[in-house]
Design a protein around this motif. Structure first.
Motif, PDB file in Angstrom:
ATOM      1  N   PHE A 197      68.695  25.496  50.045  1.00 22.96           N
ATOM      2  CA  PHE A 197      67.498  26.271  49.685  1.00 22.96           C
ATOM      3  C   PHE A 197      66.271  25.608  50.313  1.00 22.96           C
ATOM      4  O   PHE A 197      65.433  26.260  50.955  1.00 22.96           O
ATOM      5  CB  PHE A 197      67.385  26.324  48.162  1.00 22.96           C
ATOM      6  CG  PHE A 197      66.449  27.360  47.616  1.00 22.96           C
ATOM      7  CD1 PHE A 197      65.580  28.073  48.432  1.00 22.96           C
ATOM      8  CD2 PHE A 197      66.445  27.640  46.245  1.00 22.96           C
ATOM      9  CE1 PHE A 197      64.714  29.035  47.902  1.00 22.96           C
ATOM     10  CE2 PHE A 197      65.593  28.597  45.708  1.00 22.96           C
ATOM     11  CZ  PHE A 197      64.721  29.284  46.529  1.00 22.96           C
ATOM     12  N   TRP A 221      65.152  26.723  39.834  1.00 17.36           N
ATOM     13  CA  TRP A 221      65.848  27.145  41.070  1.00 17.36           C
ATOM     14  C   TRP A 221      66.219  25.963  41.968  1.00 17.36           C
ATOM     15  O   TRP A 221      66.524  26.135  43.136  1.00 17.36           O
ATOM     16  CB  TRP A 221      65.035  28.166  41.876  1.00 17.36           C
ATOM     17  CG  TRP A 221      64.741  29.460  41.149  1.00 17.36           C
ATOM     18  CD1 TRP A 221      65.212  29.862  39.944  1.00 17.36           C
ATOM     19  CD2 TRP A 221      63.918  30.544  41.614  1.00 17.36           C
ATOM     20  NE1 TRP A 221      64.729  31.105  39.616  1.00 17.36           N
ATOM     21  CE2 TRP A 221      63.929  31.549  40.621  1.00 17.36           C
ATOM     22  CE3 TRP A 221      63.166  30.744  42.767  1.00 17.36           C
ATOM     23  CZ2 TRP A 221      63.221  32.744  40.757  1.00 17.36           C
ATOM     24  CZ3 TRP A 221      62.462  31.940  42.894  1.00 17.36           C
ATOM     25  CH2 TRP A 221      62.492  32.925  41.896  1.00 17.36           C
ATOM     26  N   CYS A 258      57.489  29.466  43.525  1.00 17.95           N
ATOM     27  CA  CYS A 258      58.553  30.423  43.260  1.00 17.95           C
ATOM     28  C   CYS A 258      58.127  31.244  42.047  1.00 17.95           C
ATOM     29  O   CYS A 258      57.509  30.699  41.130  1.00 17.95           O
ATOM     30  CB  CYS A 258      59.854  29.713  42.909  1.00 17.95           C
ATOM     31  SG  CYS A 258      60.496  28.675  44.231  1.00 17.95           S
ATOM     32  N   ILE A 287      58.113  32.480  46.977  1.00 20.02           N
ATOM     33  CA  ILE A 287      59.528  32.840  46.959  1.00 20.02           C
ATOM     34  C   ILE A 287      59.788  33.625  45.678  1.00 20.02           C
ATOM     35  O   ILE A 287      59.504  33.136  44.579  1.00 20.02           O
ATOM     36  CB  ILE A 287      60.414  31.581  47.008  1.00 20.02           C
ATOM     37  CG1 ILE A 287      60.006  30.716  48.210  1.00 20.02           C
ATOM     38  CG2 ILE A 287      61.884  31.962  47.073  1.00 20.02           C
ATOM     39  CD1 ILE A 287      60.691  29.365  48.275  1.00 20.02           C
ATOM     40  N   ALA A 289      62.184  36.179  43.157  1.00 20.83           N
ATOM     41  CA  ALA A 289      63.513  36.665  42.762  1.00 20.83           C
ATOM     42  C   ALA A 289      63.475  37.081  41.310  1.00 20.83           C
ATOM     43  O   ALA A 289      62.478  36.884  40.622  1.00 20.83           O
ATOM     44  CB  ALA A 289      64.567  35.582  42.953  1.00 20.83           C
ATOM     45  N   ILE A 312      64.581  35.700  47.381  1.00 20.34           N
ATOM     46  CA  ILE A 312      65.969  35.240  47.283  1.00 20.34           C
ATOM     47  C   ILE A 312      66.661  36.046  46.205  1.00 20.34           C
ATOM     48  O   ILE A 312      66.024  36.673  45.346  1.00 20.34           O
ATOM     49  CB  ILE A 312      66.118  33.730  46.981  1.00 20.34           C
ATOM     50  CG1 ILE A 312      65.588  33.382  45.588  1.00 20.34           C
ATOM     51  CG2 ILE A 312      65.474  32.876  48.044  1.00 20.34           C
ATOM     52  CD1 ILE A 312      66.395  32.293  44.916  1.00 20.34           C
ATOM     53  N   LEU A 321      70.770  29.919  44.591  1.00 16.42           N
ATOM     54  CA  LEU A 321      70.641  30.615  45.883  1.00 16.42           C
ATOM     55  C   LEU A 321      71.931  31.271  46.386  1.00 16.42           C
ATOM     56  O   LEU A 321      72.927  30.596  46.606  1.00 16.42           O
ATOM     57  CB  LEU A 321      70.160  29.616  46.954  1.00 16.42           C
ATOM     58  CG  LEU A 321      69.933  30.222  48.341  1.00 16.42           C
ATOM     59  CD1 LEU A 321      68.779  31.196  48.338  1.00 16.42           C
ATOM     60  CD2 LEU A 321      69.707  29.133  49.382  1.00 16.42           C
ATOM     61  N   THR A 323      71.395  34.649  48.542  1.00 16.43           N
ATOM     62  CA  THR A 323      70.878  35.249  49.781  1.00 16.43           C
ATOM     63  C   THR A 323      69.381  35.007  49.883  1.00 16.43           C
ATOM     64  O   THR A 323      68.703  34.771  48.876  1.00 16.43           O
ATOM     65  CB  THR A 323      71.116  36.774  49.820  1.00 16.43           C
ATOM     66  OG1 THR A 323      70.355  37.388  48.780  1.00 16.43           O
ATOM     67  CG2 THR A 323      72.589  37.126  49.663  1.00 16.43           C
ATOM     68  N   MET A 324      68.894  35.078  51.111  1.00 19.70           N
ATOM     69  CA  MET A 324      67.458  34.923  51.342  1.00 19.70           C
ATOM     70  C   MET A 324      66.979  35.970  52.337  1.00 19.70           C
ATOM     71  O   MET A 324      67.657  36.269  53.321  1.00 19.70           O
ATOM     72  CB  MET A 324      67.141  33.536  51.882  1.00 19.70           C
ATOM     73  CG  MET A 324      65.650  33.334  52.079  1.00 19.70           C
ATOM     74  SD  MET A 324      65.239  31.712  52.749  1.00 19.70           S
ATOM     75  CE  MET A 324      65.348  30.700  51.299  1.00 19.70           C
ATOM     76  N   ARG A 326      63.812  36.605  54.680  1.00 21.74           N
ATOM     77  CA  ARG A 326      62.621  35.950  55.222  1.00 21.74           C
ATOM     78  C   ARG A 326      62.367  36.544  56.596  1.00 21.74           C
ATOM     79  O   ARG A 326      63.324  36.918  57.297  1.00 21.74           O
ATOM     80  CB  ARG A 326      62.891  34.439  55.320  1.00 21.74           C
ATOM     81  CG  ARG A 326      61.673  33.636  55.617  1.00 21.74           C
ATOM     82  CD  ARG A 326      61.917  32.138  55.567  1.00 21.74           C
ATOM     83  NE  ARG A 326      60.646  31.467  55.819  1.00 21.74           N
ATOM     84  CZ  ARG A 326      60.463  30.170  55.865  1.00 21.74           C
ATOM     85  NH1 ARG A 326      61.484  29.350  55.652  1.00 21.74           N
ATOM     86  NH2 ARG A 326      59.282  29.654  56.123  1.00 21.74           N
ATOM     87  N   ALA A 350      72.943  32.750  52.390  1.00 24.16           N
ATOM     88  CA  ALA A 350      72.502  31.407  52.790  1.00 24.16           C
ATOM     89  C   ALA A 350      73.678  30.678  53.430  1.00 24.16           C
ATOM     90  O   ALA A 350      74.834  31.111  53.288  1.00 24.16           O
ATOM     91  CB  ALA A 350      72.021  30.654  51.554  1.00 24.16           C
TER      92      ALA A 350
END
Ligand code: AMP
Length: 519
Positions: A197, A221, A258, A287, A289, A312, A321, A323-324, A326, A350
């Motif tokens: 991450f 996280w 985050c 970030i 989520a 994420i 984590l 998926t991300m 970006r 990821a």
């Protein structure tokens, strides 16, 4: 050479490489005296002291230490002082009702219970062998208490494996059952999550990290570990308020944070009335989520705030984590709206994560940071890890290497970034004598993402009740954020021939016209 991964590695590196740097700027407005600013050398000393204190109390390796606290430098220290020397940290949501905390402390078998003074009334209901209220005689725990017993060879006695597979934290989460489940995360889980991450979110030694996420939630996280390992500065914030977040960004030169979409919405609101240039333009990465953020929100983060938007997707069970999403070079020339749409997907797996969609549409995942087990719940563990894949309970599609979350298979409502299990709210409502039947569903809501809504059939023989009375009743049993915000009275509820509630039918009118079935 095999060298076990432990979360202490992150602290050890910071103490060795950046001893004189400011590690933490504590919240100035703590109910217990704030720690102000402390260096990494000092953070290391306080973590060691906490570990030595636990030695003195006789807490064995693998013993559980529960902590119920808002964000604070002391909570951050405990991620290392407890887990770093072989005990298991149980960070508990400070918003939970006393009965809920009691269940967690008892189920985890915590020997030590540390509570923030603001939630000290919990102690009327909850107890443990050793109880410590922050700010009330806890100084010896953080003062230089001597050196802890070494933990060179991580104890294999907890967790299903050895060494780095020893349990580091147990995080209770509202899942698919009425009772929360304890997600058992190992040192290896936390280490791989934090490293991957941190790497994919470009966490680096110039970063200043603002704790807009509660640290209890999936161990923040993993950022308490990742940011520490890079010697980044932690800025603690206790209460979430959009304008206050902007002020801290300005004052401390914050570079990343985050947050759940509701926090992003609060910052965007505050930006509308902010005097002057929005702080952190072209500097801050945010970030997000917890729920799929609306495309318009993503666009506004990028245009109104000038911050980088990263999404994420993951769960407490996946450390989190998976998926991300970006920005990538290929999208540089696209229109901002199209860029925002692409960023609105949950993202690409990821490194080290495999995603698969099963034939019911459920998202399955494999990774090194998927949970070891649910604490003392082998049945739930077997179901969730069936076939060697973790079953997320989310529905989605996986196309062009990108995951999109479209609906939820599990009966969970996500309101303001926190999970609420419908069954626990239904259980609480059924305890009221006037309630004959109830179905709790989430309906889309601009502020909360989803609004906890109860559809109630009253018992015609009972005394008449109002929505307010029922909501007040749930407050006795549940954390405030889980209590229904809206109650509708019905003559009957849609059921299948076998009597099972048809939640999708009950939800349908509220979700009509929505692109996705989660918000
Ligand atoms: P928790 O374990 O409390 O962190 O909650 C995890 C759940 O939050 C997941 O199973 C999803 O339902 C939801 N979630 C997390 N991130 C996202 C996202 N980016 N998009 C949609 N849902 C999400």
């Amino acid at each position: 050479m095999f060298f076990p991964l432990t979360v202490r590695d992150f602290l050890d590196r910071a103490v060795t490489v950046y001893p004189d740097r400011i590690a933490v700027v504590d919240e100035p407005d703590q109910p217990a005296p704030s720690w102000g600013e402390i260096t990494y050398a000092e953070l290391g000393r306080r973590a060691r002291s906490q570990a030595a204190y636990l030695d003195d109390l006789g807490v064995p390796r693998g013993g559980r230490v529960a902590i119920v606290s808002q964000n604070s430098a002391r909570l951050l220290t405990s991620f290392f002082g407890v887990s770093g020397w072989g005990r298991v940290l149980v960070p508990v949501n400070f918003r939970l009702a006393p009965a809920e905390v009691k269940y967690i402390v008892e189920h985890s078998g915590a020997e030590v219970l540390i509570v923030d003074p603001e939630v000290r009334s919990l102690l009327d209901t909850v107890t443990a062998k050793h109880v410590i209220v922050i700010g009330e005689g806890d100084e010896p725990m953080w003062a230089t208490h001597g050196d802890p017993q070494p933990w060179e060879n991580p104890d294999p006695s907890t967790g299903s494996g050895q060494g780095e597979n020893a349990t580091a934290t147990i995080n209770y989460t509202s899942g698919t059952t009425a009772r929360p489940k304890g997600v058992q995360l190992t040192h290896r889980n936390l280490w791989t999550n934090a490293s991957i991450f941190g790497w994919q979110a470009s966490v680096n030694d110039r970063d200043v990290y603002l704790h807009t996420l509660p640290m209890f939630h999936a161990n923040g996280w993993g950022m308490p570990y990742a940011a520490t390992g890079m010697g980044a500065k932690h800025v603690v914030i206790r209460k979430i308020d959009g304008a206050e977040i902007l002020r801290r960004v300005e004052r401390h030169g914050v570079t990343f944070m985050c947050a759940a979409p509701a926090v992003v919405a609060a910052v965007l609101d505050a930006a509308k009335t902010w005097d002057g240039e929005i702080p952190g333009r072209d500097r801050v990465r945010i970030i997000v989520a917890g729920a799929p953020p609306p495309t318009r929100t993503i666009e506004r983060v990028r245009s109104d705030l000038g911050w980088e938007f990263i999404q994420i997707y993951g769960l407490t069970e996946t450390s989190p984590l998976l998926t991300m999403s970006r920005m990538r070079a290929e999208w540089d020339d696209l229109e901002p709206l199209e860029q925002a749409r692409l960023l609105g997907r949950a993202g690409a797996p990821a490194v080290g994560v495999r995603i698969m969609i099963d034939d019911t549409g459920e998202v399955l995942a494999q990774s090194n940071h998927n949970l070891d087990a649910y604490w003392e719940n082998p049945d739930a563990t077997a179901v969730s890890l069936e076939g060697g894949w973790f079953h997320t309970g989310d529905g989605g599609t996986f196309e062009d290497g990108h995951l999109t979350i479209a609906d939820r298979k599990k009966d969970v409502i996500i309101s303001g970034g926190e999970n609420v299990t419908s069954i626990e709210v239904e259980d609480a409502l059924m305890l009221h004598p006037a309630v004959r039947e109830v179905a709790v569903i989430g309906i889309p809501d601009e502020k909360w993402g989803e609004l906890v809504t109860a559809l109630v059939v009253v018992d015609p023989d009972a005394e008449a009740v109002t929505a307010e009375v029922l909501i007040a009743h749930t407050r006795q049993h549940l954390a405030g954020y889980k209590c229904p915000k809206r109650i509708e009275f019905r003559d009957e509820l849609a059921r299948t021939a076998t009597g099972k509630l048809q939640k999708f039918k009950l939800r349908a009118p509220y979700w009509e016209g929505q692109q996705r079935q989660v918000n």
